[in-house]
Design a protein around this motif. Structure first.
Motif, PDB file in Angstrom:
ATOM      1  N   ASP A 119      -9.192 -37.993  24.937  1.00 49.87           N
ATOM      2  CA  ASP A 119      -9.391 -36.625  25.117  1.00 49.87           C
ATOM      3  C   ASP A 119      -9.966 -35.894  24.060  1.00 49.87           C
ATOM      4  OD1 ASP A 119      -8.901 -36.905  28.091  1.00 49.87           O
ATOM      5  OD2 ASP A 119      -6.840 -36.058  27.794  1.00 49.87           O
ATOM      6  N   LEU A 120      -9.218 -36.258  22.794  1.00 46.00           N
ATOM      7  CA  LEU A 120      -9.669 -35.488  21.403  1.00 46.00           C
ATOM      8  C   LEU A 120     -10.851 -35.893  21.121  1.00 46.00           C
ATOM      9  CD1 LEU A 120      -6.187 -35.550  19.687  1.00 46.00           C
ATOM     10  CD2 LEU A 120      -7.437 -33.640  20.770  1.00 46.00           C
ATOM     11  N   LEU A 121     -11.349 -37.373  21.463  1.00 44.70           N
ATOM     12  CA  LEU A 121     -12.626 -37.832  20.837  1.00 44.70           C
ATOM     13  C   LEU A 121     -13.723 -37.275  22.002  1.00 44.70           C
ATOM     14  CD1 LEU A 121     -11.968 -41.492  20.646  1.00 44.70           C
ATOM     15  CD2 LEU A 121     -12.080 -39.936  18.868  1.00 44.70           C
ATOM     16  N   GLU A 122     -13.451 -37.166  23.226  1.00 46.43           N
ATOM     17  CA  GLU A 122     -14.450 -36.557  24.029  1.00 46.43           C
ATOM     18  C   GLU A 122     -14.634 -35.007  23.610  1.00 46.43           C
ATOM     19  OE1 GLU A 122     -17.139 -35.977  26.999  1.00 46.43           O
ATOM     20  OE2 GLU A 122     -16.363 -37.842  26.312  1.00 46.43           O
ATOM     21  N   PHE A 123     -13.444 -34.030  23.449  1.00 46.33           N
ATOM     22  CA  PHE A 123     -13.675 -32.713  23.089  1.00 46.33           C
ATOM     23  C   PHE A 123     -14.537 -32.706  21.792  1.00 46.33           C
ATOM     24  CE2 PHE A 123      -9.489 -31.549  25.173  1.00 46.33           C
ATOM     25  CZ  PHE A 123     -10.151 -31.485  26.421  1.00 46.33           C
ATOM     26  N   GLU A 124     -14.176 -33.542  20.800  1.00 47.36           N
ATOM     27  CA  GLU A 124     -14.889 -33.410  19.598  1.00 47.36           C
ATOM     28  C   GLU A 124     -16.447 -33.554  19.828  1.00 47.36           C
ATOM     29  OE1 GLU A 124     -15.356 -34.700  14.834  1.00 47.36           O
ATOM     30  OE2 GLU A 124     -13.619 -35.310  16.211  1.00 47.36           O
ATOM     31  N   TRP A 125     -16.542 -34.581  20.622  1.00 44.83           N
ATOM     32  CA  TRP A 125     -18.172 -35.034  20.847  1.00 44.83           C
ATOM     33  C   TRP A 125     -18.789 -33.846  21.523  1.00 44.83           C
ATOM     34  CZ3 TRP A 125     -21.588 -38.710  20.575  1.00 44.83           C
ATOM     35  CH2 TRP A 125     -22.860 -38.608  21.238  1.00 44.83           C
ATOM     36  N   ARG A 126     -18.346 -33.051  22.530  1.00 45.32           N
ATOM     37  CA  ARG A 126     -19.028 -32.158  23.367  1.00 45.32           C
ATOM     38  C   ARG A 126     -19.226 -30.873  22.355  1.00 45.32           C
ATOM     39  NH1 ARG A 126     -15.124 -31.483  28.575  1.00 45.32           N
ATOM     40  NH2 ARG A 126     -16.762 -29.802  28.976  1.00 45.32           N
ATOM     41  N   LEU A 127     -18.274 -30.671  21.342  1.00 43.49           N
ATOM     42  CA  LEU A 127     -18.319 -29.459  20.431  1.00 43.49           C
ATOM     43  C   LEU A 127     -19.523 -29.847  19.349  1.00 43.49           C
ATOM     44  CD1 LEU A 127     -14.635 -28.673  19.678  1.00 43.49           C
ATOM     45  CD2 LEU A 127     -16.530 -27.160  20.854  1.00 43.49           C
ATOM     46  N   ARG A 128     -19.368 -31.259  18.720  1.00 41.53           N
ATOM     47  CA  ARG A 128     -20.704 -31.590  17.821  1.00 41.53           C
ATOM     48  C   ARG A 128     -21.820 -31.691  18.335  1.00 41.53           C
ATOM     49  NH1 ARG A 128     -18.231 -31.376  12.721  1.00 41.53           N
ATOM     50  NH2 ARG A 128     -16.353 -32.853  12.351  1.00 41.53           N
ATOM     51  N   PHE A 129     -21.970 -32.267  19.589  1.00 42.37           N
ATOM     52  CA  PHE A 129     -23.348 -32.329  20.281  1.00 42.37           C
ATOM     53  C   PHE A 129     -23.971 -30.841  20.397  1.00 42.37           C
ATOM     54  CE2 PHE A 129     -26.169 -33.119  23.623  1.00 42.37           C
ATOM     55  CZ  PHE A 129     -26.840 -34.307  23.211  1.00 42.37           C
ATOM     56  N   ALA A 130     -23.068 -29.924  20.795  1.00 38.99           N
ATOM     57  CA  ALA A 130     -23.506 -28.709  20.674  1.00 38.99           C
ATOM     58  C   ALA A 130     -23.931 -28.012  19.623  1.00 38.99           C
ATOM     59  CB  ALA A 130     -22.498 -28.014  21.564  1.00 38.99           C
ATOM     60  N   GLN A 131     -23.195 -28.162  18.509  1.00 39.51           N
ATOM     61  CA  GLN A 131     -23.421 -27.953  17.062  1.00 39.51           C
ATOM     62  C   GLN A 131     -24.859 -28.405  16.750  1.00 39.51           C
ATOM     63  OE1 GLN A 131     -19.881 -28.978  14.932  1.00 39.51           O
ATOM     64  NE2 GLN A 131     -19.132 -26.839  15.012  1.00 39.51           N
ATOM     65  N   ALA A 132     -25.037 -29.531  16.723  1.00 40.74           N
ATOM     66  CA  ALA A 132     -26.218 -30.244  16.672  1.00 40.74           C
ATOM     67  C   ALA A 132     -27.444 -29.448  17.045  1.00 40.74           C
ATOM     68  CB  ALA A 132     -26.270 -31.792  16.724  1.00 40.74           C
ATOM     69  N   HIS A 133     -27.267 -29.214  18.051  1.00 39.31           N
ATOM     70  CA  HIS A 133     -28.323 -28.314  18.872  1.00 39.31           C
ATOM     71  C   HIS A 133     -28.372 -26.964  18.283  1.00 39.31           C
ATOM     72  CE1 HIS A 133     -30.071 -30.548  22.134  1.00 39.31           C
ATOM     73  NE2 HIS A 133     -28.935 -31.226  22.306  1.00 39.31           N
ATOM     74  N   ASP A 134     -27.386 -26.386  18.164  1.00 36.12           N
ATOM     75  CA  ASP A 134     -27.521 -24.942  17.663  1.00 36.12           C
ATOM     76  C   ASP A 134     -27.997 -25.088  16.040  1.00 36.12           C
ATOM     77  OD1 ASP A 134     -26.373 -23.421  19.498  1.00 36.12           O
ATOM     78  OD2 ASP A 134     -24.331 -23.356  18.525  1.00 36.12           O
ATOM     79  N   VAL A 135     -27.896 -25.994  15.361  1.00 38.67           N
ATOM     80  CA  VAL A 135     -28.165 -26.006  13.953  1.00 38.67           C
ATOM     81  C   VAL A 135     -29.627 -26.395  13.835  1.00 38.67           C
ATOM     82  CG1 VAL A 135     -28.243 -27.490  11.785  1.00 38.67           C
ATOM     83  CG2 VAL A 135     -25.935 -26.687  12.922  1.00 38.67           C
ATOM     84  N   LEU A 136     -30.157 -27.216  14.722  1.00 35.05           N
ATOM     85  CA  LEU A 136     -31.601 -27.642  15.020  1.00 35.05           C
ATOM     86  C   LEU A 136     -32.391 -26.175  15.464  1.00 35.05           C
ATOM     87  CD1 LEU A 136     -31.894 -30.955  16.858  1.00 35.05           C
ATOM     88  CD2 LEU A 136     -32.812 -30.247  14.679  1.00 35.05           C
ATOM     89  N   HIS A 137     -31.918 -25.399  16.317  1.00 35.37           N
ATOM     90  CA  HIS A 137     -32.415 -24.106  16.582  1.00 35.37           C
ATOM     91  C   HIS A 137     -32.663 -23.266  15.287  1.00 35.37           C
ATOM     92  CE1 HIS A 137     -33.239 -20.369  18.483  1.00 35.37           C
ATOM     93  NE2 HIS A 137     -32.171 -19.868  18.024  1.00 35.37           N
ATOM     94  N   ASP A 138     -31.487 -23.258  14.723  1.00 33.27           N
ATOM     95  CA  ASP A 138     -31.467 -22.249  13.438  1.00 33.27           C
ATOM     96  C   ASP A 138     -32.476 -22.854  12.258  1.00 33.27           C
ATOM     97  OD1 ASP A 138     -29.598 -20.542  14.227  1.00 33.27           O
ATOM     98  OD2 ASP A 138     -27.983 -21.624  13.395  1.00 33.27           O
ATOM     99  N   ILE A 139     -32.724 -24.184  12.297  1.00 32.16           N
ATOM    100  CA  ILE A 139     -33.569 -24.916  11.359  1.00 32.16           C
ATOM    101  C   ILE A 139     -35.087 -24.539  11.812  1.00 32.16           C
ATOM    102  CG2 ILE A 139     -34.702 -27.011  10.550  1.00 32.16           C
ATOM    103  CD1 ILE A 139     -31.808 -28.072  10.690  1.00 32.16           C
ATOM    104  N   ARG A 140     -35.340 -24.432  13.074  1.00 29.04           N
ATOM    105  CA  ARG A 140     -36.702 -24.253  13.536  1.00 29.04           C
ATOM    106  C   ARG A 140     -37.000 -22.749  13.419  1.00 29.04           C
ATOM    107  NH1 ARG A 140     -35.159 -27.627  18.277  1.00 29.04           N
ATOM    108  NH2 ARG A 140     -34.520 -25.674  19.308  1.00 29.04           N
ATOM    109  N   ARG A 141     -35.921 -21.955  13.692  1.00 24.40           N
ATOM    110  CA  ARG A 141     -36.272 -20.483  13.416  1.00 24.40           C
ATOM    111  C   ARG A 141     -36.405 -20.057  12.086  1.00 24.40           C
ATOM    112  NH1 ARG A 141     -33.078 -16.359  12.057  1.00 24.40           N
ATOM    113  NH2 ARG A 141     -31.059 -17.938  12.379  1.00 24.40           N
ATOM    114  N   LEU A 142     -35.672 -20.584  11.093  1.00 27.63           N
ATOM    115  CA  LEU A 142     -35.937 -20.415   9.694  1.00 27.63           C
ATOM    116  C   LEU A 142     -37.242 -20.847   9.078  1.00 27.63           C
ATOM    117  CD1 LEU A 142     -32.144 -20.770   8.673  1.00 27.63           C
ATOM    118  CD2 LEU A 142     -33.358 -18.839   8.516  1.00 27.63           C
ATOM    119  N   ILE A 143     -37.629 -22.106   9.771  1.00 25.08           N
ATOM    120  CA  ILE A 143     -38.925 -22.426   9.107  1.00 25.08           C
ATOM    121  C   ILE A 143     -39.984 -21.565   9.705  1.00 25.08           C
ATOM    122  CG2 ILE A 143     -40.545 -24.375   9.508  1.00 25.08           C
ATOM    123  CD1 ILE A 143     -38.196 -26.366   9.570  1.00 25.08           C
TER     124      ILE A 143
END
Length: 802
Positions: free
Chosen positions: A575-599
């Motif tokens: 359960d803990l592994l799955e929770f962290e996976w879901r949060l990290r996966f979403a974080q990666a998308h958030d950061v990619l969005h910020d990278i695109r916007r800042l570029i």
């Protein structure tokens, strides 16, 4: 002539006392008091304590939060530390004396002894230590403040913060009949009888709380509402002054079962009765839900003044990220005009100072607990008052520096953009500031996976699992929240690490102190979080080693032992592994969005390229850390195919839409994969709406930062004026009390009242003089640099586009 035996401050002794029995005889209690001895009873006293020992414990309890039992035990051991000749047992008498001492000191310092009406004439909140920097008509506001022009009315705004504390609980011990309180709504805690009558009448009349529309700690609130077994109160709610961290009069009350609206509404409305400014900004960590039906509930309650104020409801800055995205702009202190740099987190800081008292007050009777808490709240407020000179000075120096930086940054950004665009954006943001129902210029319309959406899903999962008590490991920290906070701590470590690297031999003491203070706070947060983490991941105990490094190093480099970091070393639940996976996966998308916007922004900002590039580099680093964690989590979770979306990010991938890789020719230009991943990622066009939206959001944020720091400078100047005027008002008030001492009083008593009032007046004069000395250079510093209001009409901003 009275004849007394003087006793030592450090002892509990049996002594002989000869009372005076002449024809001018006074009661034995009066004779003891005049000798500096406080009697335990008013009739035939057999036990007394010196004023010094009571005063010593009083101050020690404020600073160290020592309990009466511990202090009494220390005195006993000072007399006999062998146990062979223990002193007489006087603990019960000492408890009674110190409680009376607290109450009488409160009344004395509030001037009740100078009022002909005495204690019985005390009004609600009259014994509270007031905030000198908050707007108080008749005390520190100009006579014509209500008629001030519109562009100045915002300076007279009152900022309030609401919160609940579930540490200040009380066991179901004793009752109000056996243990009544001395303080009946005179200071900070609401009057108990009225409060209970209100709850009894309106608890059933208030409609049930509607289903939440936000991921605002549903799981925690559900857990809290279960914690009433064996408790008379499950915690306390409060209303504080949110710019100066001071308890408001008659603004604290008990909670019986969780953070119910009916309780919090009463505390809030009680606080409003004590205030009269027309404009109020209220912060509450669940403001988005609490305010939905607030006015309908207030119409059910007894007559109140809520409809007479212009009130704006916001969410404290630290709590805002846990809410859904729609709350991030609607309830943001950063984007709301006329709030300066207020963060709304004052109650949290106040609770941190009070939590150490909870261990002793939770086992008190109701009256004892209320009186003790009132006393501690008063001391905290007084310490804020005496530190006001330094507090506002530090804030002013920071605001002056940041105002210059943010105004210059916005001005440079603004000049790189077409006037047509900035004029349109100005009208858009001004329309939204005047009417929040208008389109929000800070919102992004791009659809994508977000961390906040995942948090909402996890909170709902936790709320469901909490119904099964066998699945609850910790009642206040479900597993998803544990990991969410762990990732937030990881983020704070990253920011602190970056700021610590900047420090060098030329850094000022203030710069170093700020970093160390942040490290201290972060270390305490990590330690508190880790204590709960061990319940979910007990095996990590074998990985923990004693940390002998300094606080800064420990806070920056301390291991958090998140599941992705330790899954190869110790067993971790799926359960803990799955929770962290879901949060990290979403974080990666958030950061990619910020990278695109800042570029996109970088391609338009030539003069600010270094600042934007630093933010891009920071996001790139975060993305790589998140992907590394995902790689480690993917194997035990059996995740496949995800890496086509969350790819390895090379340096050459971080480029614009039209930019080509180093060494490639124009005919071989290929779009970087970052522009092709994620929902809607293929719609980016250098001249299209996505580019305009990215620039608009960044422009609006830059404008908001400049405006908030400008407002902060103006607010601080107004607060400094109010503080000095308030001390002058208090000085005058104490002089009037001295002059009102009646000629019919006994000369000795009249002399004491007169001397005490003048002493208090001198203290206020010294406080005002100290503020004037500390702040003497602030007006000149405020009048220099960019970002000043200009023009005879008092125009608020000089950076606004018209």
């Amino acid at each position: 002539m009275d004849d007394f035996v003087v006793i030592d401050i450090g002892g509990i002794h049996s002594i002989a006392v000869d009372f005076c029995n002449c024809h001018h005889v006074r009661p034995h209690t009066s004779q003891l008091l005049r000798a500096g001895l406080y009697p335990a009873t008013t009739k035939n006293p057999r036990t007394a304590a010196t004023f010094r020992v009571l005063d010593h414990f009083h101050m020690l309890s404020f600073m160290s939060k020592i309990s009466r039992f511990e202090f009494y035990g220390a005195l006993s051991r000072l007399i006999d530390n062998t146990g062979t000749s223990p002193p007489p047992y006087r603990y019960t008498a000492f408890m009674h004396m110190i409680r009376e001492w607290r109450h009488l000191t409160l009344l004395k310092r509030s001037g009740r002894g100078h009022d002909p009406a005495g204690v019985e004439g005390t009004k609600e909140g009259e014994c509270a230590v007031l905030c000198p920097a908050c707007p108080q008509p008749g005390r520190n506001l100009p006579e014509n403040w209500e008629d001030a022009p519109d562009h100045k009315q915002w300076l007279y705004t009152l900022f309030l913060g609401i919160d609940a504390n579930f540490c200040l609980k009380r066991l179901d011990i004793s009752n109000d009949v056996r243990d009544p309180g001395f303080n009946h709504g005179y200071a900070y805690i609401v009057e108990e009888k009225t409060f209970k009558a209100y709850l009894q009448e309106y608890d059933s009349k208030v409609p049930p709380e509607p289903p939440t529309t936000c991921n605002n700690y549903d799981a925690i609130k559900s857990a809290n509402s279960r914690g009433g077994k064996g408790l008379a109160s499950s915690g306390a709610g409060t209303v504080d002054c949110s710019r100066h961290d001071m308890k408001q009069p008659v603004s604290v009350g008990d909670l019986q079962k969780g953070e119910r609206y009916v309780n919090m509404d009463y505390i809030y409305l009680s606080s409003l009765r004590q205030n009269s400014p027309k404009r109020i900004v209220v912060s509450y960590d669940i403001a988005c839900q609490w305010t939905r039906n607030l006015f309908q509930r207030c119409d059910i309650y007894p007559p109140n003044s809520i409809h007479t104020f212009a009130i704006n409801y916001l969410i404290p800055k630290f709590h805002l990220p846990a809410h859904q995205p729609s709350c991030h702009t609607t309830y943001s202190f950063n984007y709301t005009p006329d709030v300066g740099r207020t963060d709304g987190e004052a109650p949290e800081r106040g609770w941190a100072a009070m939590n150490p008292v909870a261990n002793s007050t939770k086992e008190m009777g109701p009256g004892s607990q209320r009186d003790t808490l009132n006393d501690h709240f008063g001391d905290i407020n007084w310490r804020k008052v005496t530190g006001m000179a330094g507090t506002l000075f530090r804030r002013a120096m920071e605001a002056i520096d940041e105002r210059a930086k943010q105004v210059m940054a916005f001005t440079e950004f603004d000049t790189t953009l077409p006037v047509e665009s900035t004029s349109q954006w100005t009208l858009m943001v001004q329309a939204w500031e005047m009417d929040p129902t208008q389109p929000n210029p800070f919102d992004c319309t791009e659809r994508r996976i977000t961390e906040h959406a995942v948090r909402l899903e996890l909170a709902r999962d936790d709320a469901s699992s909490i119904k099964d008590l066998s699945q609850v490991v910790h009642e206040h920290m479900p597993p998803s929240l544990l990991l969410t906070q762990g990732l937030e701590l990881e983020e704070q470590q990253c920011h602190l690490r970056t700021d610590a690297k900047v420090l060098g031999s030329h850094s000022t003491d203030l710069q170093i102190a700020k970093v160390i203070e942040r490290a201290n706070r972060l270390k305490r947060q990590i330690d508190a979080w880790a204590s709960i983490q061990h319940l979910y991941m007990p095996a990590i105990a074998q990985l923990c080693t004693p940390d002998e490094s300094d606080t800064l190093t420990s806070a920056v480099k301390g291991e958090l032992f998140l599941p992705s970091q330790v899954l190869d070393c110790v067993p971790v639940s799926q359960d803990l592994l799955e929770f962290e996976w879901r949060l990290r996966f979403a974080q990666a998308h958030d950061v990619l969005h910020d990278i695109r916007r800042l570029i996109l922004v970088r391609s338009q900002i030539r003069n600010l390229v270094l600042g934007v590039q630093a933010r891009i580099d920071n996001n790139v680093s975060k993305y790589r850390e998140f992907r590394t964690a995902l790689v480690r989590l993917a194997r035990p979770l059996g995740k496949v195919g995800w890496d086509s979306e969350i790819q390895v990010l090379q340096d050459q991938d971080v480029r614009g839409l039209a930019a080509r890789e180093s060494g490639s020719s124009e005919g071989r230009v290929a779009m970087s994969w970052i522009w092709r991943t994620g929902e809607g990622s293929g719609d980016f066009d250098p001249a299209g709406p996505r580019m305009q939206e990215a620039l608009r959001i960044e422009w609006c944020r830059s404008r908001a930062r400049a405006h908030r720091w400008q407002e902060e400078c103006l607010l601080l100047q107004e607060e400094m004026r109010r503080v000095k005027d308030f001390f002058s008002w208090e000085e005058k008030k104490w002089v009037e009390r001295a002059e009102q001492v009646g000629p019919t009083l006994e000369p000795v008593l009249a002399e004491g009242l007169h001397a005490y009032a003048h002493r208090q007046a001198v203290i206020r004069d010294r406080l005002r003089t100290h503020c004037e000395l500390v702040w003497k250079d602030i007006p000149v510093a405020m009048a220099k640099g960019p970002g000043l209001p200009e023009g005879p009409d008092g125009q608020k901003y000089c950076i606004e586009c018209h």
